[in-house]
Enzyme design. Structure first.
Site: not given
Ligand code: ADP
Ligand code: MG
Length: 139
Positions: A93, A87, A117, A128, A11, A59, A104
């Site tokens: 996350t 993962r 991601h 994707e 990212k 968000f 992370r």
């Molecule tokens: P992951 O990337 O671990 O699969 P999610 O799919 O839940 O997590 O969320 C996608 C992306 O959105 C996260 O990697 C992060 O960049 C952003 N994100 C998730 N939750 C939040 C939050 N509460 N506030 C701000 N950004 C968030």
């Molecule tokens: Mg995700």
């Protein structure tokens, strides 16, 4: 266990901090192979389309703003059990909750700016990868 593919994105926060090499070293060190890679600056529609599943989340605007603020590195990774393996390598996350040794934990700043991601399931990974590597770019 099967050979799988998964989509990784380094990212904008991690690219800005010059962590591309360190992150790819962790990926390769975990036994995942980089099958394809592109460095691109996501447009707003491309970022919104990629994260469409989150469009009702509070968000979403912040996420799209973040993901479009600078270039990213998009990669198709391949290996045994690649989706779950990547993962696990990424960590939680929220980098504050990620365990030692994860990408992370080492490179993420906060729950939004979390360096990488990774696809969450084999089917998601297929979609994707096709989103960023259309046609026969990943044979
Ligand atoms: P992951 O990337 O671990 O699969 P999610 O799919 O839940 O997590 O969320 C996608 C992306 O959105 C996260 O990697 C992060 O960049 C952003 N994100 C998730 N939750 C939040 C939050 N509460 N506030 C701000 N950004 C968030
Ligand atoms: Mg995700």
């Amino acid at each position: 266990m099967a050979i799988e593919r998964t989509l990784s994105i380094i990212k904008p926060d991690a690219v800005e901090k010059h962590r591309i090499g360190a992150i790819i070293a962790l990926i390769e060190g975990a036994g995942l192979e980089v099958k394809a890679a592109r460095m691109i600056h996501l447009s707003r529609p491309v970022a919104e389309g990629f994260y469409a599943v989150h469009k009702e989340r509070g968000f979403f605007g912040e996420l799209v703003q973040f993901m479009t603020r600078g270039p990213v590195v998009v990669m198709a990774l391949e290996g045994e059990n690649a989706v779950a393996k990547y993962r696990e390598l990424m960590g939680a996350t929220d980098p504050a909750k990620a365990v030692d040794g994860t990408i992370r934990k080492a490179h993420g700043a906060n729950i939004g700016e979390n360096a990488v991601h990774g696809s969450d399931a084999a089917e998601t990974a297929k979609n994707e990868i096709a989103y960023f590597f259309p046609g026969h770019e990943v044979p």
